[in-house]
Design a protein around this motif. Structure first.
Motif, PDB file in Angstrom:
ATOM      1  N   MET A   1       0.821  -1.206   0.000  1.00  0.00           N
ATOM      2  CA  MET A   1       0.000   0.000   0.000  1.00  0.00           C
ATOM      3  C   MET A   1       0.860   1.264   0.000  1.00  0.00           C
ATOM      4  O   MET A   1       0.560   2.240  -0.695  1.00  0.00           O
ATOM      5  N   ILE A   2       1.955   1.250   0.765  1.00  0.00           N
ATOM      6  CA  ILE A   2       2.844   2.417   0.809  1.00  0.00           C
ATOM      7  C   ILE A   2       3.435   2.696  -0.575  1.00  0.00           C
ATOM      8  O   ILE A   2       3.510   3.848  -1.024  1.00  0.00           O
ATOM      9  N   ILE A   3       3.827   1.646  -1.288  1.00  0.00           N
ATOM     10  CA  ILE A   3       4.414   1.813  -2.625  1.00  0.00           C
ATOM     11  C   ILE A   3       3.347   2.201  -3.645  1.00  0.00           C
ATOM     12  O   ILE A   3       3.635   2.944  -4.600  1.00  0.00           O
ATOM     13  N   ILE A   4       2.127   1.750  -3.465  1.00  0.00           N
ATOM     14  CA  ILE A   4       1.031   2.209  -4.335  1.00  0.00           C
ATOM     15  C   ILE A   4       0.944   3.737  -4.255  1.00  0.00           C
ATOM     16  O   ILE A   4       0.775   4.416  -5.288  1.00  0.00           O
ATOM     17  N   GLY A   5       1.074   4.281  -3.048  1.00  0.00           N
ATOM     18  CA  GLY A   5       1.065   5.740  -2.900  1.00  0.00           C
ATOM     19  C   GLY A   5       2.193   6.406  -3.663  1.00  0.00           C
ATOM     20  O   GLY A   5       2.001   7.441  -4.308  1.00  0.00           O
ATOM     21  N   ALA A   6       3.395   5.811  -3.620  1.00  0.00           N
ATOM     22  CA  ALA A   6       4.536   6.383  -4.345  1.00  0.00           C
ATOM     23  C   ALA A   6       4.305   6.368  -5.848  1.00  0.00           C
ATOM     24  O   ALA A   6       4.644   7.321  -6.556  1.00  0.00           O
ATOM     25  N   LEU A   7       3.707   5.292  -6.374  1.00  0.00           N
ATOM     26  CA  LEU A   7       3.447   5.194  -7.811  1.00  0.00           C
ATOM     27  C   LEU A   7       2.375   6.189  -8.247  1.00  0.00           C
ATOM     28  O   LEU A   7       2.455   6.759  -9.348  1.00  0.00           O
ATOM     29  N   VAL A   8       1.385   6.410  -7.405  1.00  0.00           N
ATOM     30  CA  VAL A   8       0.341   7.397  -7.722  1.00  0.00           C
ATOM     31  C   VAL A   8       0.968   8.770  -7.924  1.00  0.00           C
ATOM     32  O   VAL A   8       0.660   9.484  -8.885  1.00  0.00           O
ATOM     33  N   LYS A   9       1.868   9.146  -7.038  1.00  0.00           N
ATOM     34  CA  LYS A   9       2.522  10.456  -7.160  1.00  0.00           C
ATOM     35  C   LYS A   9       3.318  10.566  -8.462  1.00  0.00           C
ATOM     36  O   LYS A   9       3.230  11.564  -9.181  1.00  0.00           O
ATOM     37  N   LYS A  10       4.088   9.539  -8.779  1.00  0.00           N
ATOM     38  CA  LYS A  10       4.923   9.587  -9.983  1.00  0.00           C
ATOM     39  C   LYS A  10       4.078   9.629 -11.247  1.00  0.00           C
ATOM     40  O   LYS A  10       4.399  10.354 -12.201  1.00  0.00           O
ATOM     41  N   LEU A  11       3.005   8.860 -11.283  1.00  0.00           N
ATOM     42  CA  LEU A  11       2.142   8.869 -12.462  1.00  0.00           C
ATOM     43  C   LEU A  11       1.429  10.208 -12.595  1.00  0.00           C
ATOM     44  O   LEU A  11       1.253  10.715 -13.715  1.00  0.00           O
ATOM     45  N   CYS A  12       1.010  10.795 -11.501  1.00  0.00           N
ATOM     46  CA  CYS A  12       0.361  12.113 -11.550  1.00  0.00           C
ATOM     47  C   CYS A  12       1.344  13.181 -12.023  1.00  0.00           C
ATOM     48  O   CYS A  12       0.958  14.111 -12.743  1.00  0.00           O
ATOM     49  N   GLN A  13       2.608  13.070 -11.627  1.00  0.00           N
ATOM     50  CA  GLN A  13       3.622  14.021 -12.088  1.00  0.00           C
ATOM     51  C   GLN A  13       3.798  13.962 -13.598  1.00  0.00           C
ATOM     52  O   GLN A  13       4.189  14.950 -14.223  1.00  0.00           O
TER      53      GLN A  13
ATOM     54  N   GLU B   1       1.352  13.493 -15.727  1.00  0.00           N
ATOM     55  CA  GLU B   1       0.023  13.758 -16.287  1.00  0.00           C
ATOM     56  C   GLU B   1      -0.816  12.491 -16.424  1.00  0.00           C
ATOM     57  O   GLU B   1      -1.578  12.334 -17.369  1.00  0.00           O
ATOM     58  N   GLY B   2      -0.651  11.575 -15.458  1.00  0.00           N
ATOM     59  CA  GLY B   2      -1.416  10.334 -15.507  1.00  0.00           C
ATOM     60  C   GLY B   2      -2.448  10.220 -14.404  1.00  0.00           C
ATOM     61  O   GLY B   2      -2.888   9.110 -14.089  1.00  0.00           O
ATOM     62  N   CYS B   3      -2.852  11.348 -13.834  1.00  0.00           N
ATOM     63  CA  CYS B   3      -3.783  11.321 -12.702  1.00  0.00           C
ATOM     64  C   CYS B   3      -5.164  10.772 -13.078  1.00  0.00           C
ATOM     65  O   CYS B   3      -5.904  10.331 -12.201  1.00  0.00           O
ATOM     66  N   LYS B   4      -5.507  10.829 -14.349  1.00  0.00           N
ATOM     67  CA  LYS B   4      -6.843  10.384 -14.762  1.00  0.00           C
ATOM     68  C   LYS B   4      -6.860   8.944 -15.270  1.00  0.00           C
ATOM     69  O   LYS B   4      -7.904   8.449 -15.705  1.00  0.00           O
ATOM     70  N   LEU B   5      -5.716   8.273 -15.218  1.00  0.00           N
ATOM     71  CA  LEU B   5      -5.680   6.863 -15.601  1.00  0.00           C
ATOM     72  C   LEU B   5      -6.570   6.053 -14.663  1.00  0.00           C
ATOM     73  O   LEU B   5      -6.682   6.351 -13.467  1.00  0.00           O
ATOM     74  N   LYS B   6      -7.193   5.016 -15.187  1.00  0.00           N
ATOM     75  CA  LYS B   6      -8.141   4.227 -14.392  1.00  0.00           C
ATOM     76  C   LYS B   6      -7.493   3.651 -13.139  1.00  0.00           C
ATOM     77  O   LYS B   6      -8.068   3.675 -12.048  1.00  0.00           O
ATOM     78  N   ALA B   7      -6.285   3.120 -13.287  1.00  0.00           N
ATOM     79  CA  ALA B   7      -5.606   2.521 -12.132  1.00  0.00           C
ATOM     80  C   ALA B   7      -5.273   3.570 -11.084  1.00  0.00           C
ATOM     81  O   ALA B   7      -5.335   3.298  -9.878  1.00  0.00           O
TER      82      ALA B   7
END
Length: 894
Positions: free
Chosen positions: A429-441, A443-449
């Motif tokens: 779960m902690i690493i899921i949070g890290a990946l969310v930040k990197k993908l949002c950086q 421009e991937g914040c709207k990806l389904k995952a």
């Protein structure tokens, strides 16, 4: 000038442009054969522009051009034929002499007979108003050879008048600007605007990133309204932002000159260009003029298993402190990126447990679909026999340089399954949070995952019933830094108990200043001043630090200063040194603090003379005109002299970008009973606990516990060996930049920068009731290697430049406290080991037949160990109480 007019490649009719209302380009005369010379050359160097230090080659030929057809309804609709003849390949650097890879070899042997025949087959170019309408060639010709012909054909596209437009040529769909002068026309192509399908990726953080720059200028020389020559120059340069010695440059030139004209074939009659092309040769096919991708075939190359056998000896546990291990790690990642799932699984299943963790690091860092599938198939999260491998996989995911939605989706799927270890579940779960930040950086914040992961984190935090789950989701949010999570963090910071409140507050501390609004600071002020409830010192001091680091108002600063003197003893001293550190280091809040200090009520002897041992200090590790590296250390003690919190941070800055390189926090609570001391206000009922938390390269890791509860403490004190506990250990792919370039000459280029490190961060906390002494130790060992390379490939000859830097070093912090008296004695020591710095440069030229030229250079130096001041007071007293420390250690008693 009459002769020059006859020796003319392209005629440009300004009259036609004004009458017919269009921009006229190149136009050939009827029934003439144009004889030209053409050359394209490429040079690679480190940006210094010295020919003798460069590697590269030149391809030259004669060129015949004829006009086959002109549309009877419009002069600017033409079909021309371009044929290369007498092709030759040679060194650009003529000083190579006997070392030349081309010496004694004729073109058929260099290029290969079938390639040479294809290169000398004519192509057809359909031009309308000087712009390429279609490019015709033969199907099934080698792509690399076809690209060379595309590069030549693209030079025939131009316009006479000034202006900006879009053009499609070998570089893609590009924005171009024409500047028309009396004796020349200059075409400037914005290469960064070109739309062309090419693979590539980069690291999102600019501190670890690479800056690249590309230019393209083509000059059409004109005499008496006639074009007599075309000169084109294209450059691509790169440099690593944080280490500018890792740099390289590609210079690609094209030159086309008219030599003579003679009688040529008569124009073919007809109104439809398709019929004309069929009449010339029915085998011609319309192909894209945009350059096509190709991969040179590797002959007699080792298999992945063979590569691994030569790599694995460098990745043995005993070798991980050496830069050679990191070099091998980076090289093997490149091989993994071309491997299949089955090949990767084969070596994973065959490896022993000593080297397997390093192999897992490499496979995860490859970041391909095949490597992800292989590692997910290999790891069994329902088994407790591979906990170390699971953790190494997850941390490698967290440090991923360019993660994709597929990786995040895979971790979400795993989280919804079952686990043999709750620690691994929390880490997922902690690493899921890290990946969310990197993908949002990216421009991937709207990806389904990403949307699903956000709901998982925020929803889980709201619904969590167990303290452990609340902490897990808070850690994930501390990595993800979701703006929509701030209200939840404020809620837990103000209303939560103990560790939950502290974790929520430290998560808020990581947000950018733009998110710390007045509403956020209202809550933080309530926490610091305890308007609604009593809070622990660690929570209050963190809240104050956030306020002071995010544009504090006059009244906020004044109220914090007025509170000093009314706080518990050690908290008084801590807040005082925090304010002094802001002033000394000229932090953004320093101007406001100085304004407030003009008031005598805030700035007086009583307030600024508080005794204690807690402190906050910031300093520079390294500082250059374009970058800086800073460290900060703050230590907070309880009133009885036992460590409450030790926080060591290292930041990297390049321009306006920054990177939180590392943070190691050691926390302890509820230990006053050991020495029969009275706990501070708000901390009377805390359980005995000590643990360590770390942030590494902007990724919060799962905290580790030294002990939890009085019975656990006593058992570990009796059985303690003094050995440190590892927080993170492994190989990390830190820098990962790859660009595939289509040069307008037709050649293919690649620019790559990879950087990795082997890291081991460990910490320990020791107590001696007999000597009434406590000691905390944080040790970091690092081996670093960075490699940059540029290559240019024509399929039959390849040239390249590789630059690399490597080093090994260590950083150690020790804090020792004697609490047999008050004020108690504190000795803090921090030093960085001396580091050998090795730099390598390799240049090469190599034929596809195997013959090559290689030049290597090496430079070594030693960076002396550094002493870092930790405080300004009583810096010599540590040596009086304890035995002298090594010369490279900085110490200070308070």
């Amino acid at each position: 000038m009459i002769l020059l007019a006859v020796l003319f490649l392209c005629f440009i009719s300004s009259y036609s442009a004004s009458v017919k209302g269009h921009t006229t380009g190149l136009s050939l005369n009827n029934d003439r054969l144009y004889k030209l010379t053409y050359s394209t050359e490429v040079l690679l160097d480190r940006g210094k522009g010295k020919l003798q230090d460069s590697v590269g080659y030149r391809i030259s030929s004669n060129v015949d051009v004829v006009l086959l057809w002109r549309n009877p309804d419009g002069d600017d609709d033409q079909l021309i034929q371009i044929t290369m003849k007498d092709v030759n390949v040679e060194n650009v650097n003529q000083q190579r002499g006997e070392k030349s890879i081309f010496k004694g070899k004729n073109p058929p042997k260099i290029i290969r007979k079938e390639n040479l025949e294809a290169l000398q087959r004519p192509v057809l170019l359909h031009l309308i108003h000087g712009k390429v309408k279609e490019f015709y060639s033969y199907a099934n010709e080698p792509v690399a050879i076809e690209n060379l012909k595309r590069g030549l054909a693209s030079l025939f596209q131009m316009q006479l008048s000034s202006g900006t437009t879009k053009e499609v040529d070998i570089s893609g769909d590009c924005k171009v600007t024409y500047q028309a002068h009396q004796d020349k026309v200059i075409k400037i192509k914005a290469l960064d605007s070109c739309k062309i399908e090419r693979s590539g990726f980069t690291t999102s953080n600019q501190v670890l990133g690479v800056t690249s720059k590309a230019t393209s200028v083509t000059t059409y020389k004109i005499e008496d309204s006639f074009v007599i020559a075309v000169l084109a120059e294209e450059t691509h340069a790169f440099r690593m932002n944080s280490l500018q010695t890792i740099a390289g440059k590609i210079i690609s030139k094209q030159k086309l000159e008219l030599k003579t004209t003679e009688a040529g074939p008569r124009l073919m009659s007809g109104k439809q260009v398709a019929a004309i092309i069929k009449a010339v040769d029915s085998e011609y096919k319309a192909l894209p003029i945009v350059g096509q991708d190709f991969q040179s075939k590797c002959k007699r190359c080792p298999s992945l298993s063979e590569h691994w056998q030569s790599t694995r000896k460098h990745l043995q546990p005993d070798n991980l402190s050496k830069a050679e291990a990191v070099r091998s790690f980076l090289a093997f990642i490149q091989h993994l990126r071309t491997a299949t799932r089955e090949e990767i699984l084969q070596i994973l299943k065959a490896e022993n447990k000593e080297v397997l963790p390093q192999l897992v690091d490499a496979v995860t860092s490859a970041q391909t679909s095949d490597s992800l599938d292989a590692i997910l198939d290999f790891l069994d999260f329902k088994s407790d026999s591979s906990i170390i491998l699971q953790e190494r996989f997850l941390y490698a995911c967290g440090f991923a340089s360019h993660p994709n939605e597929e990786l995040l989706r895979g971790l979400i799927s795993k989280f919804k399954g079952s686990f043999a270890s709750n620690d691994i579940r929390e880490t997922v779960m902690i690493i899921i949070g890290a990946l969310v930040k990197k993908l949002c950086q990216n421009e991937g914040c709207k990806l389904k995952a990403v949307v699903e992961a956000k709901k998982l984190i925020l929803g889980g935090l709201e619904r969590a019933e167990k303290k452990e789950d609340t902490m897990m989701y808070l850690l994930a949010l501390k990595n993800a830094l979701l703006p929509e999570g701030i209200p939840l963090l404020l809620k837990f910071a103000e209303a939560g108990e103990g560790p939950v409140s502290h974790l929520a507050t430290t998560a808020l501390q990581r947000y950018d200043v733009s998110f710390i609004t007045d509403e956020v600071k209202k809550t933080l002020n309530r926490i610091y001043h305890q308007n609604r409830k009593v809070h622990e010192k660690t929570v209050r001091t963190t809240a104050a630090a956030i306020i002071l680091n995010n544009n504090p108002s006059y009244i906020e600063v004044k109220n914090i200063l007025l509170s000093i003197g009314e706080l518990p003893k050690e908290m008084n001293k801590y807040m005082l040194t925090l304010v002094q550190d802001i002033l000394r280091f000229e932090m953004p809040a320093s101007k406001m603090v100085r304004r407030v200090l003009k008031e005598m009520v805030a700035h007086n002897y009583d307030r600024f003379s508080k005794s204690g041992s807690s402190s906050a200090y910031t300093g520079y590790i390294e500082r250059t005109p374009h970058s800086a590296s800073t460290y900060s250390l703050d230590i907070l003690y309880s009133g009885s002299g036992i460590l409450r919190r030790s926080n060591l941070n290292i930041f990297q800055y390049v321009g306006k970008a920054h990177l939180h390189s590392s943070q190691v926090v050691i926390e302890a609570q509820g230990l006053e009973a050991l020495i029969a001391a009275t706990p501070d206000e708000g901390e009377e009922n805390l359980d005995s606990y000590a643990g360590m938390s770390a942030i590494l390269f902007d990724v919060q890791l799962r905290p580790v516990t030294f002990f939890n509860g009085y019975s656990d403490l006593m058992s570990k004190m009796l059985s303690a060996s003094g050995d440190p506990i590892s927080v993170v250990k492994g190989l990390i792919l830190l820098i990962d930049h790859s660009q595939e370039l289509q040069l307008q000459s037709g050649l293919k280029a690649n620019m790559d920068v990879q950087g990795g490190l082997a890291i081991d961060i460990s910490g320990a906390m020791e107590f001696s009731l007999w000597y009434r002494e406590s000691k905390t130790r944080v040790k970091t060992r690092v081996a670093l290697a960075i490699t940059g390379s540029i290559t240019v490939d024509s399929s039959f000859v390849k040239t390249g430049l590789e630059i690399s830097t490597e080093t090994e070093t260590g950083l150690e912090f020790i804090s020792t406290v004697q609490f047999s008296q008050y004020p108690f004695l504190v000795c803090m020591q921090m030093d960085k080991d001396g580091a050998p710095l090795r730099q390598f440069e390799t240049k090469y030229e190599r034929l596809s037949t195997g013959r090559g030229y290689v030049s290597r250079r090496r430079k070594e130096s030693l960076i002396a160990g550094s002493e870092f001041p930790l405080h300004q007071e009583n810096s010599e007293m540590c040596k009086v109480v304890f035995a002298p420390e090594p010369a490279s250690t900085s110490s200070g008693w308070f």
